[in-house]
Design a protein around this motif. Sequence first.
Motif, PDB file in Angstrom:
ATOM      1  N   ALA A  11       0.838  -1.198   0.000  1.00 17.40           N
ATOM      2  CA  ALA A  11       0.000   0.000   0.000  1.00 17.40           C
ATOM      3  C   ALA A  11       0.869   1.243   0.000  1.00 17.40           C
ATOM      4  CB  ALA A  11      -0.918  -0.005   1.220  1.00 17.40           C
ATOM      5  N   ARG A  12       0.368   2.279  -0.610  1.00 21.49           N
ATOM      6  CA  ARG A  12       1.085   3.559  -0.600  1.00 21.49           C
ATOM      7  C   ARG A  12       1.073   4.137   0.809  1.00 21.49           C
ATOM      8  NH1 ARG A  12       0.844   5.758  -5.872  1.00 21.49           N
ATOM      9  NH2 ARG A  12       2.170   7.455  -5.123  1.00 21.49           N
ATOM     10  N   CYS A  13       2.071   4.932   1.114  1.00 22.89           N
ATOM     11  CA  CYS A  13       2.164   5.565   2.427  1.00 22.89           C
ATOM     12  C   CYS A  13       1.634   6.993   2.350  1.00 22.89           C
ATOM     13  CB  CYS A  13       3.611   5.573   2.917  1.00 22.89           C
ATOM     14  SG  CYS A  13       3.833   6.278   4.567  1.00 22.89           S
ATOM     15  N   ASP A  14       1.022   7.429   3.436  1.00 26.50           N
ATOM     16  CA  ASP A  14       0.556   8.805   3.545  1.00 26.50           C
ATOM     17  C   ASP A  14       1.749   9.748   3.381  1.00 26.50           C
ATOM     18  OD1 ASP A  14      -1.199  11.020   4.264  1.00 26.50           O
ATOM     19  OD2 ASP A  14      -0.150  11.004   6.189  1.00 26.50           O
ATOM     20  N   LEU A  15       1.645  10.693   2.470  1.00 30.54           N
ATOM     21  CA  LEU A  15       2.769  11.601   2.199  1.00 30.54           C
ATOM     22  C   LEU A  15       3.110  12.461   3.407  1.00 30.54           C
ATOM     23  CD1 LEU A  15       2.010  12.726  -1.477  1.00 30.54           C
ATOM     24  CD2 LEU A  15       3.613  10.984  -0.682  1.00 30.54           C
ATOM     25  N   ALA A  16       2.100  12.776   4.226  1.00 32.84           N
ATOM     26  CA  ALA A  16       2.361  13.565   5.431  1.00 32.84           C
ATOM     27  C   ALA A  16       3.241  12.785   6.400  1.00 32.84           C
ATOM     28  CB  ALA A  16       1.052  13.970   6.097  1.00 32.84           C
ATOM     29  N   ASP A  79       8.213   5.348  -3.251  1.00 39.61           N
ATOM     30  CA  ASP A  79       8.749   4.005  -3.020  1.00 39.61           C
ATOM     31  C   ASP A  79      10.262   4.071  -2.818  1.00 39.61           C
ATOM     32  OD1 ASP A  79       6.302   2.751  -3.208  1.00 39.61           O
ATOM     33  OD2 ASP A  79       6.551   2.174  -5.307  1.00 39.61           O
ATOM     34  N   PHE A  80      10.759   3.149  -1.996  1.00 44.09           N
ATOM     35  CA  PHE A  80      12.192   3.063  -1.708  1.00 44.09           C
ATOM     36  C   PHE A  80      12.635   1.655  -2.066  1.00 44.09           C
ATOM     37  CE2 PHE A  80      15.396   5.384   0.965  1.00 44.09           C
ATOM     38  CZ  PHE A  80      16.445   4.509   0.764  1.00 44.09           C
ATOM     39  N   LEU A  81      13.469   1.533  -3.089  1.00 37.93           N
ATOM     40  CA  LEU A  81      13.887   0.229  -3.597  1.00 37.93           C
ATOM     41  C   LEU A  81      14.958  -0.368  -2.684  1.00 37.93           C
ATOM     42  CD1 LEU A  81      13.446  -1.748  -5.961  1.00 37.93           C
ATOM     43  CD2 LEU A  81      15.278  -0.554  -7.180  1.00 37.93           C
ATOM     44  N   VAL A  82      14.687  -1.565  -2.168  1.00 38.93           N
ATOM     45  CA  VAL A  82      15.599  -2.265  -1.260  1.00 38.93           C
ATOM     46  C   VAL A  82      16.049  -3.544  -1.952  1.00 38.93           C
ATOM     47  CG1 VAL A  82      15.848  -3.365   0.998  1.00 38.93           C
ATOM     48  CG2 VAL A  82      14.430  -1.298   0.752  1.00 38.93           C
ATOM     49  N   VAL A  83      17.348  -3.667  -2.226  1.00 41.20           N
ATOM     50  CA  VAL A  83      17.859  -4.761  -3.057  1.00 41.20           C
ATOM     51  C   VAL A  83      18.760  -5.688  -2.241  1.00 41.20           C
ATOM     52  CG1 VAL A  83      19.078  -5.381  -5.175  1.00 41.20           C
ATOM     53  CG2 VAL A  83      17.778  -3.231  -5.061  1.00 41.20           C
ATOM     54  N   ASP A  84      18.359  -6.922  -2.150  1.00 37.91           N
ATOM     55  CA  ASP A  84      19.145  -8.002  -1.545  1.00 37.91           C
ATOM     56  C   ASP A  84      19.935  -8.668  -2.669  1.00 37.91           C
ATOM     57  OD1 ASP A  84      20.045 -10.391  -0.433  1.00 37.91           O
ATOM     58  OD2 ASP A  84      18.073 -11.072   0.224  1.00 37.91           O
ATOM     59  N   ARG A  85      21.269  -8.649  -2.562  1.00 47.60           N
ATOM     60  CA  ARG A  85      22.089  -9.239  -3.613  1.00 47.60           C
ATOM     61  C   ARG A  85      22.459 -10.688  -3.325  1.00 47.60           C
ATOM     62  NH1 ARG A  85      22.904  -9.551  -7.667  1.00 47.60           N
ATOM     63  NH2 ARG A  85      24.958  -8.862  -8.331  1.00 47.60           N
ATOM     64  N   ALA A  86      21.796 -11.291  -2.358  1.00 48.76           N
ATOM     65  CA  ALA A  86      21.973 -12.725  -2.084  1.00 48.76           C
ATOM     66  C   ALA A  86      23.443 -13.083  -1.853  1.00 48.76           C
ATOM     67  CB  ALA A  86      21.387 -13.553  -3.228  1.00 48.76           C
ATOM     68  N   GLY A  87      24.182 -12.176  -1.232  1.00 48.10           N
ATOM     69  CA  GLY A  87      25.572 -12.443  -0.902  1.00 48.10           C
ATOM     70  C   GLY A  87      26.583 -12.055  -1.957  1.00 48.10           C
ATOM     71  N   ASP A  88      26.144 -11.628  -3.135  1.00 48.75           N
ATOM     72  CA  ASP A  88      27.088 -11.272  -4.194  1.00 48.75           C
ATOM     73  C   ASP A  88      27.776  -9.953  -3.858  1.00 48.75           C
ATOM     74  OD1 ASP A  88      27.680 -11.882  -7.364  1.00 48.75           O
ATOM     75  OD2 ASP A  88      27.829  -9.769  -6.855  1.00 48.75           O
TER      76      ASP A  88
END
Length: 222
Positions: A11-16, A79-88
């Motif tokens: 869900a989108r977050c309230d901008l406030a 949105d804030f992109l969170v990237v798991d590189r699986a140990g690479d």
Amino acid sequence: MSGIELGTLPARCDLALLATLCEAEPATIGHFHDLGFLHRRIRTVAGTRRTAGVAVTVRCEGNDGSILHHALGQLRPGDFLVVDRAGDEAVACLGGASALAAQLRGAAGVVVDGCVTDIDELRQIGLPVWACGLSARTTRSGGAAGSFCRPVQCGGVQVSAGDLVLADENGILIMSPHEARGLAERAIEMQRAEQSTLGRLRAGESYPAILGTALRGEEVQA
């Protein structure tokens, strides 16, 4: 993990609420809260402003960057992109073009538990980006592995799509939606109170005298 796992956007977050979060410093929250801080190996590589957003999670494995491309096409403002590189730790999954794609979709920032590339372009674009380091090796399009909007590990913290992310040059904090406002409001109160402390320091009072933190048996000097 093999194959592709696709979850749904949170869900989108309230901008406030996001604006309130941006008033709070992660390091101030760190005075009274211990959980959700990503490991210090993840540092700012581009963009210096404090930012907050809703976690959109990606697990991007090895050389296969297609799942990240999918995520870049799904991002929404805030949105804030969170990237798991699986140990690479050898192959960069994000560079100038992908950072621009995220910025144009309205992303609040990107954190990669691994490497990025095109540092000059990243700095010019200005999107806040955190990573463990840089690499000239890059991912390719495989389309065979990874996950989107499923729980991931990033900087030693489990992150779920829909968690809230608060980040600046000092570090990154992951919070559940139900705790974020309380943490931010307490931090903002502390930051306002600190202005009085700074004024008293400039007026000549000693730090332990102001805080009441003298060692046992020590006479506090004003």
